[in-house]
Design an enzyme around this catalytic site. Structure first.
Site, PDB file in Angstrom:
ATOM      1  N   LEU A   5      -2.033  -6.424  -8.723  1.00 31.39           N
ATOM      2  CA  LEU A   5      -2.227  -6.926  -7.501  1.00 31.39           C
ATOM      3  C   LEU A   5      -3.417  -7.210  -6.344  1.00 31.39           C
ATOM      4  O   LEU A   5      -3.017  -8.403  -6.384  1.00 31.39           O
ATOM      5  CB  LEU A   5      -1.063  -5.754  -6.585  1.00 31.39           C
ATOM      6  CG  LEU A   5      -0.973  -5.746  -5.840  1.00 31.39           C
ATOM      7  CD1 LEU A   5       0.644  -6.690  -5.332  1.00 31.39           C
ATOM      8  CD2 LEU A   5      -0.070  -4.500  -5.465  1.00 31.39           C
ATOM      9  N   THR A   6      -3.906  -6.346  -5.963  1.00 30.95           N
ATOM     10  CA  THR A   6      -5.204  -6.473  -5.083  1.00 30.95           C
ATOM     11  C   THR A   6      -6.243  -7.545  -5.998  1.00 30.95           C
ATOM     12  O   THR A   6      -6.692  -7.161  -7.110  1.00 30.95           O
ATOM     13  CB  THR A   6      -6.029  -4.743  -4.918  1.00 30.95           C
ATOM     14  OG1 THR A   6      -5.235  -4.240  -5.065  1.00 30.95           O
ATOM     15  CG2 THR A   6      -6.915  -5.125  -4.177  1.00 30.95           C
ATOM     16  N   GLY A  49      -6.187  -5.904   0.367  1.00 37.05           N
ATOM     17  CA  GLY A  49      -5.682  -4.962  -0.898  1.00 37.05           C
ATOM     18  C   GLY A  49      -4.275  -4.826   0.288  1.00 37.05           C
ATOM     19  O   GLY A  49      -3.052  -4.360   0.300  1.00 37.05           O
ATOM     20  N   ILE A  56      -8.710  -3.142 -10.722  1.00 34.72           N
ATOM     21  CA  ILE A  56      -7.999  -2.814 -11.384  1.00 34.72           C
ATOM     22  C   ILE A  56      -7.678  -1.485 -12.758  1.00 34.72           C
ATOM     23  O   ILE A  56      -8.670  -1.249 -13.874  1.00 34.72           O
ATOM     24  CB  ILE A  56      -7.476  -3.358 -12.487  1.00 34.72           C
ATOM     25  CG1 ILE A  56      -7.283  -5.339 -11.119  1.00 34.72           C
ATOM     26  CG2 ILE A  56      -5.985  -3.567 -12.578  1.00 34.72           C
ATOM     27  CD1 ILE A  56      -6.258  -5.155  -9.885  1.00 34.72           C
ATOM     28  N   GLY A  86     -22.208  26.580  -0.734  1.00 36.21           N
ATOM     29  CA  GLY A  86     -23.509  25.914  -0.148  1.00 36.21           C
ATOM     30  C   GLY A  86     -24.378  24.660  -0.640  1.00 36.21           C
ATOM     31  O   GLY A  86     -23.481  23.481  -1.096  1.00 36.21           O
ATOM     32  N   GLU A 118      -3.791   3.162  -3.704  1.00 35.75           N
ATOM     33  CA  GLU A 118      -1.850   2.727  -3.065  1.00 35.75           C
ATOM     34  C   GLU A 118      -1.549   3.119  -1.824  1.00 35.75           C
ATOM     35  O   GLU A 118      -0.255   3.428  -1.549  1.00 35.75           O
ATOM     36  CB  GLU A 118      -1.715   3.607  -4.036  1.00 35.75           C
ATOM     37  CG  GLU A 118      -1.623   2.848  -5.416  1.00 35.75           C
ATOM     38  CD  GLU A 118      -1.077   4.537  -6.598  1.00 35.75           C
ATOM     39  OE1 GLU A 118       0.081   4.208  -6.315  1.00 35.75           O
ATOM     40  OE2 GLU A 118      -1.353   4.712  -7.851  1.00 35.75           O
TER      41      GLU A 118
END
Ligand SMILES: Cc1cc2nc3c(=O)[nH]c(=O)nc-3n(C[C@H](O)[C@H](O)[C@H](O)COP(=O)(O)OP(=O)(O)OC[C@H]3O[C@@H](n4cnc5c(N)ncnc54)[C@H](O)[C@@H]3O)c2cc1C
Length: 386
Positions: A126-127, A132, A159, A344, A368
């Site tokens: 998608l991105t 995005g 992706i 630590g 997302e």
């Protein structure tokens, strides 16, 4: 519905994934993470356990469970390691679910049995490099119909699961035309890995999730059959919004696991580590840190249980999923910072899990949908903007 007690089968699943994470993932993940290697053996074993098919019907090779079951598994994996957990999350929530929910019968029969068995992985493209968050506005990838084929040109960034030896298919969101209101028509097209014209770039060097697989992809005249359209033409935008709503609940469960893993590690450490003549766990300053960490993990769990329960009941989840993702990713980030402090100098060493948790937590506030996006969604659900 009041009460969040796990039913018999749910508790059995949770316990079996808890054991798997402890006995199979924990002993090997430190080295894989250090070398940036994908956990092929672990993924194969998760496949044989049925984890990739948890929310899928048995007729397609799944376990016939639901999304809540998937999230339970993600929380238990996230308690031990996020690279493995995100491989399952992206493989199922982003990879399998769009095919299961929107695919044709032929697409489901072709892909789901192998994906549910963990023999192949699915990815969700998608991105894009241009952004995005404003994903529709930034989308430049286009697909045109030519002689019964979709021809795709463009690129995708970040992706997950897109370049492994077992990556089978990538669901690619692309502009396929213009809607009647002048907005881009977005559709989702299934691109099998190895299709000519698809180039998978060298994997990214990442701050965290080092044993997971993430690549930039480019498409140059990449041709797939017209039948590879996922669901209806022009429904890509609605498909990815719904996929991301569900996915946010899954990321919330994974984040809860990381937050709880920080508590687990810290409780063990403060009992063993000594300062000023006794275990550091007797210092109230550290006890309070751990109590606050437990509270955050608990709240995160309640938030994802609530969102997942609504999803399984078929109720709207947009606001609840955003609340769960925001709550749990903040819990993960805060707990990772505190756990590292409790350890630590050893918290800064790669051989301790908390160092991995610290590096893995930040992306949970980004992927997302960023934390800003979750707040935007919540505000919108409250009617605060159009
Ligand atoms: C390891 C990794 C794995 C990923 N896996 C996948 C995957 O499998 N598939 C996929 O499609 N994508 C994937 N992504 C992409 C991820 O979903 C995006 O990175 C994320 O949605 C943010 O988009 P961006 O990086 O383009 O940031 P941008 O959209 O450029 O945002 C930059 C900053 O601006 C803020 N911002 C933007 N718009 C607004 C606004 N309107 N109001 C307030 N603040 C705003 C954002 O919150 C953010 O802080 C992955 C990313 C990573 C790092």
């Amino acid at each position: 519905m009041i009460g969040f007690r796990l039913e018999g089968e749910q508790e059995e699943l949770r316990k079996s994934v808890e054991e798997f994470a402890r006995d199979v993932v924990a002993p090997v993940i430190g080295d894989l993470y250090e070398r940036g290697e994908f956990p092929y053996d672990v993924v194969a074993r998760m496949g044989r356990m049925g984890l990739f098919g948890l929310p899928v019907a048995e007729e397609y090779g799944g376990m016939g469970g639901d999304y809540f079951a998937l999230c339970l598994a993600l929380e238990e994996l996230g308690r031990v390691d996020s690279s493995v957990a995100i491989t399952l999350e992206a493989g199922v929530s982003l990879g399998i679910m769009p095919i299961y929910r929107y695919g044709t019968e032929a697409q489901k029969r072709e892909w789901l049995p192998r994906l549910c068995a963990g023999e192949a992985l699915a990815a969700f493209g998608l991105t894009e490099p241009g952004g995005g968050t404003d994903v529709a506005g930034a989308m430049r990838t286009r697909a045109r119909l030519e002689d019964g084929h979709w021809v795709i040109d463009g690129s995708k960034s970040f992706i997950t699961n897109s370049g492994t030896d077992i990556t089978g298919v990538i669901a690619v969101a692309a502009i396929t035309g213009t809607m009647s209101d002048g907005k881009p028509e977005i559709s989702t097209i299934l691109v099998p890995s190895g299709t000519p014209g698809l180039t998978v770039a060298k994997k990214y060097s990442k701050v965290g999730w080092a044993a997971s697989d993430t690549h930039e992809l480019s498409f140059d005249g990449c041709r797939v059959p017209e039948a590879n359209l996922l669901g209806e033409r022009g429904r890509g935008y609605a498909q990815f919004l719904a996929t991301l709503d569900e996915g946010r609940i899954a990321v919330a469960a994974l984040s809860t696991g990381l937050a709880q893993g920080c508590v687990d590690e810290s409780v063990g450490y403060v009992r063993d580590r000594k300062a000023f003549g006794g275990p550091i766990g007797r210092f109230q300053a550290l006890q309070f840190k751990i109590s606050d960490m437990e509270v955050r993990a608990h709240n995160a769990r309640l938030a994802w249980y609530h969102a997942a329960a609504r999803l399984v009941a078929g109720e709207p989840v947009k606001k609840e999923a955003a609340i769960a993702k925001l709550t749990a990713s903040d819990a993960a980030m805060d707990n990772a910072r505190e756990a590292t402090q409790i350890f630590g100098g050893y918290g800064f060493m790669n051989e301790f899990a908390v160092g991995r948790f610290y590096r893995d937590a930040k992306i949970l506030e980004i992927g997302e949908g960023t934390s800003e996006v979750q707040r935007m969604l919540i505000a919108r659900e409250l009617g605060l903007n159009a």
